[in-house]
Design a protein around this motif. Sequence first.
Motif, PDB file in Angstrom:
ATOM      1  N   THR A 155       0.964  -1.071  -0.181  1.00 61.38           N
ATOM      2  CA  THR A 155      -0.217   0.423   0.463  1.00 61.38           C
ATOM      3  C   THR A 155       1.179   1.284  -0.319  1.00 61.38           C
ATOM      4  O   THR A 155       0.226   1.970  -0.610  1.00 61.38           O
TER       5      THR A 155
ATOM      6  N   PRO B 199      -3.334   2.684  -2.083  1.00 66.10           N
ATOM      7  CA  PRO B 199      -4.390   1.922  -1.322  1.00 66.10           C
ATOM      8  C   PRO B 199      -5.054   1.091  -2.130  1.00 66.10           C
ATOM      9  O   PRO B 199      -5.017  -0.228  -1.691  1.00 66.10           O
ATOM     10  N   CYS B 200      -5.785   1.647  -3.408  1.00 66.97           N
ATOM     11  CA  CYS B 200      -6.765   0.408  -4.098  1.00 66.97           C
ATOM     12  C   CYS B 200      -5.657  -0.981  -4.153  1.00 66.97           C
ATOM     13  O   CYS B 200      -6.171  -2.053  -4.502  1.00 66.97           O
TER      14      CYS B 200
ATOM     15  N   LEU C 254      -5.000  -2.304  -0.734  1.00 68.42           N
ATOM     16  CA  LEU C 254      -5.777  -2.891   0.740  1.00 68.42           C
ATOM     17  C   LEU C 254      -6.256  -4.428  -0.623  1.00 68.42           C
ATOM     18  O   LEU C 254      -6.780  -5.011   0.841  1.00 68.42           O
TER      19      LEU C 254
ATOM     20  N   PHE D   6      -3.821  -6.118   2.112  1.00 70.29           N
ATOM     21  CA  PHE D   6      -3.883  -5.533   3.469  1.00 70.29           C
ATOM     22  C   PHE D   6      -5.311  -6.643   4.141  1.00 70.29           C
ATOM     23  O   PHE D   6      -5.237  -6.721   5.344  1.00 70.29           O
ATOM     24  N   LEU D   7      -6.644  -6.314   3.584  1.00 74.51           N
ATOM     25  CA  LEU D   7      -7.603  -6.497   4.099  1.00 74.51           C
ATOM     26  C   LEU D   7      -7.741  -7.582   4.719  1.00 74.51           C
ATOM     27  O   LEU D   7      -8.339  -7.869   6.156  1.00 74.51           O
TER      28      LEU D   7
END
Lengths: 358, 280
Positions: free
Chosen positions: B82, B121-122, B125, B128-129
């Motif tokens: 990210t 972030p796109c 993530l 990460f999520l």
Amino acid sequence: MDTDADPSSLLGEAPIVRLDGVWKTYEQRQRSERLAGLIRGLFKPEIKRIDALRGVSLAIRRGEIVAYAGPNGAGKSTTVKLCSGLLAPTRGSVRVMGFDPVKERVRFVARIGVVFGQRTELWWDQPVAASFDWKRVVWDIPTERYERMRAFVQDLLGLDEFFQTAPRELSLGQRMRADLGLALLHEPEILFLDEPTLGLDVLAKRNILRCIKDLNRERQLTVMVTSHDMAELEQLAGRIVMIHKGSIAYDGDFARLRREFAAKRVLTIETPIGEPAPTLVGAELVSSDAGRHEYVFDGAQVQIAALLDQAATQARIVDVETHQLPIDDVIADVYERWLKEGHELAREPIPEQAKPAG
Amino acid sequence: MLVTMRRLFRLWFFYGGLDIKWMLRDIGSFAIYAFSDVVNVVAAITAMLLISERFDGVGPWSQTQITFLLGYAVMVNGALDTVFGYNIAFISRRIGRGQLDHILVQPQPMWLTLVTEGFSPCAGLPIFLPGLGLLGWATVQLGIQVTPVWLTFLLFNFLGSCLIVFAVSYVVGSLAFWAPRAAEEINSSSWRLISELRTFPLEGVAPLLLGGLLTAVPIGFVAWYPSRTLLGLEPVAAAAFVTPLVSLVFGAIGLWVFRRGLAHYAHTGSQRYLSYGHRR
């Protein structure tokens, strides 16, 4: 070497770019073809030192367009990298607007623009507009200046038609215009252009050259442009610095260069195979192969018609071509000639550098 | 300090926006990109999950504890993706391809560029999520009391693990300053090494090898050791400070090596340039 003085005080005749006795030496590891040499090289590598620049001294005044020419490997890109803070000299000093480009990089690069013809600063998958926005944020350009300069470069370079298009979808000429626009957004005081027209078609090349001239005329932008295309440089700059094997071989105006050196022309006469090359008074035979005979002559002193008359009396002429001597040959010729004659290089004196106060 | 922080957030905001615009402009490509990342994550943790399922845990670790470890490891991976996208984490590529010059012509300290330019972030993530989900699920299943102190330890250990991976990447990647062609892809190898080993519990490993896996190749700090401390498997509570402190050491080493490389670069520059992978 750091200075807190405002380098913008260096106005008038003081050079904006000054190189004093700059050497740049690269090291190349040599590889042996033999096994023993390869093993020896592991412990004691043979290093070859290559002088890309050999004591180059150069001064550029504010508002000048300086063409920096030379054959491939002559040291053009090295000089641009030194002037834009991407390389440190091995010896000598480089000052641009009073800054040491490497040691004062952050403050220095905020005031220059650099365009490398084979590289792009644009974001490949984002529209050109996004790259402009990126420049605004990273360069911290005030809104008023950004809006003004964006409108200016969009108009000057005709960016509207592809401003919302991603660079990956642009032609090379369009991409180059966008890159040039991007380099100008923060209103640099000096622009370094390294082969800005490489690979462009004639029309795109002409557009880029016109824009650079306009910028120089209207905004007093100082430009240092490298190319190995002499015709292109002649359109653009009044002054040409020619570099050959790391040394400056010529520094002066174009008119004198043309008059003194580039008046040489090449004449190729084609005869039936097997016929000897005609002997031409006023022209030097440089090669003869399979009926193609190549001569070099001084176009300012000798008429082509006179040479052809001579040739016609000695051989059956099948075809004739004539063209200017390639720039690489001109540069090599100039350099070798001066070297042989022990001639002082034709240089303008470098003015004393104004010292920042404080 | 305040000015720098404001600039830092402004740049993150800008690069984050750029990433979102890229996603919205080409939603199809983004979907494929995100899906392939999720597949990648699943593939990376499946082996350990299956082993854990087959043997009802691994060594002293229960299945749920293994899930916690995997979640932590994936989160570290996702966070780095990210924040340090666009080959900022794979710095050997930028150095080896001559793309470092693009950073040097920006009028800001280099560290500021390195911590902001890769913010995507796109792109990060989707990794990460799922990691956060796994860690959260395991935390609930294990009945861990989520107190502010525990969360603080989690945060600092997590940041420490990220810094260690990032620092190792820079120590190894800096080799490209001296051998740009040979070491251009060396970060791919170092990243693969970490990715493949980070999910293994290291109990029972010979002390010498374990020492190596906590120092020379600090795989143990990517997920295993911090997970042990967060799960209360370490007998001493102070163990929760080890990963953050070790990360400072690795960070300092990474900085030192990178700066030496930069000094070398100022004299040699780059003799090659490849546009591949740059800002795309």
